[in-house]
Scaffold this active site. Structure first.
Site, PDB file in Angstrom:
ATOM      1  N   CYS A  79     127.882 -12.133  33.820  1.00 27.88           N
ATOM      2  CA  CYS A  79     127.542 -12.032  32.398  1.00 27.88           C
ATOM      3  C   CYS A  79     128.065 -13.250  31.608  1.00 27.88           C
ATOM      4  CB  CYS A  79     128.028 -10.701  31.857  1.00 27.88           C
ATOM      5  SG  CYS A  79     127.096 -10.180  30.426  1.00 27.88           S
ATOM      6  N   HIS A 181     126.990  -6.435  35.497  1.00 29.12           N
ATOM      7  CA  HIS A 181     128.437  -6.283  35.737  1.00 29.12           C
ATOM      8  C   HIS A 181     128.724  -5.505  37.018  1.00 29.12           C
ATOM      9  CE1 HIS A 181     130.048  -7.648  31.822  1.00 29.12           C
ATOM     10  NE2 HIS A 181     128.858  -7.301  31.385  1.00 29.12           N
ATOM     11  N   GLU A 183     131.332  -5.343  38.576  1.00 25.36           N
ATOM     12  CA  GLU A 183     132.723  -4.831  38.541  1.00 25.36           C
ATOM     13  C   GLU A 183     132.817  -3.495  37.802  1.00 25.36           C
ATOM     14  OE1 GLU A 183     131.454  -7.041  36.633  1.00 25.36           O
ATOM     15  OE2 GLU A 183     132.366  -7.026  34.649  1.00 25.36           O
TER      16      GLU A 183
HETATM   17  N1  GLN Z   1     127.112 -11.579  25.053  1.00 22.45           N
HETATM   18  C1  GLN Z   1     128.183 -12.216  25.776  1.00 22.45           C
HETATM   19  C2  GLN Z   1     128.107 -13.742  25.635  1.00 22.45           C
HETATM   20  O1  GLN Z   1     127.127 -14.254  25.177  1.00 22.45           O
HETATM   21  C3  GLN Z   1     128.165 -11.820  27.227  1.00 22.45           C
HETATM   22  C4  GLN Z   1     128.336 -10.318  27.339  1.00 22.45           C
HETATM   23  C5  GLN Z   1     129.105  -9.864  28.531  1.00 22.45           C
HETATM   24  O2  GLN Z   1     129.770 -10.633  29.223  1.00 22.45           O
HETATM   25  N2  GLN Z   1     129.080  -8.579  28.727  1.00 22.45           N
HETATM   26  O3  GLN Z   1     129.036 -14.385  25.982  1.00 22.45           O
END
Ligand code: GLN
Length: 201
Positions: A79, A181, A183
């Site tokens: 992410c 995710h 994790e």
């Molecule tokens: N929206 C976050 C970003 O742009 C990422 C979201 C996440 O890691 N769950 O950094």
């Protein structure tokens, strides 16, 4: 096996829990001096990429980590971690490590679809025919991946809710990036695959 987990912000504890369960030792990266030891892999967790990028620079870890990734240390970015790895960002002038040849759009799913679950097969994991549970939280969208970056996970839903081929996992050389995710689920197969890369198997 020692894995360095970026621990300045975001969901790093959850990665550590799975990595330890799989027998790895975790070193938390909180400041430049934490980089003095040796380690076999790097985890860049989810969180807020702008904050993580800023802290990486302020805390003196940015250049060292980037060099290690370019030198071949396996890295798992989830992410926000995927955003740190992306070569370019469609909706931001920022670039962070930029070690993976992909174009990414941050916060691509809007408010309603900001968080959602899905399932997909992930290429390269144990029992790869068995779907993996995917959790998305304000996830980035992989707009395009250079030919050298192979898609390893695809879902059927696009950011606007329409059907389509949406690549949500990419492998490029020593780098593994997921928009979701792994994790936050009980399925440890993504972390197993990452540890296998760290072992060089
Ligand atoms: N929206 C976050 C970003 O742009 C990422 C979201 C996440 O890691 N769950 O950094």
């Amino acid at each position: 096996m020692r894995i360095a987990v970026l621990a300045v912000q975001g969901a790093f504890i959850e990665h550590e829990r799975i990595l330890r369960e799989l027998g790895a030792e975790c070193v938390e990266l909180r400041q430049g001096s934490d980089l003095s030891g040796s380690f076999d892999g790097i985890v860049l967790p989810g969180g807020e990429s702008t904050v993580q990028g800023k802290l990486l620079r302020e805390l003196g870890m940015f250049e060292d980590l980037k060099r290690r990734i370019l030198d071949g240390t396996p890295v798992l970015g989830t992410c926000a971690g995927l955003i740190l790895l992306a070569g370019s960002l469609e909706n931001s002038p920022e670039r962070y490590f930029a070690t993976m040849p992909i174009l990414v759009r941050r916060n691509a799913y809007g408010r309603q679809l900001g968080s959602f679950s899905a399932e997909a097969r992930i290429r390269g994991v144990r029992n790869e025919e068995e779907p993996f549970p995917l959790e998305f939280i304000r996830a980035p969208y992989i707009v395009s991946a250079d030919g050298a970056a192979s898609p390893i996970a695809v879902i059927g839903k696009m950011p606007d809710g329409s059907e389509g081929e949406n690549v949500v996992g990419v492998r490029y050389e020593n780098q593994l990036g997921f928009a979701f995710h792994p994790e936050l689920t009980k399925d440890v197969r993504c972390h197993e695959m990452f540890l296998a890369m760290c072992r060089g198997t």
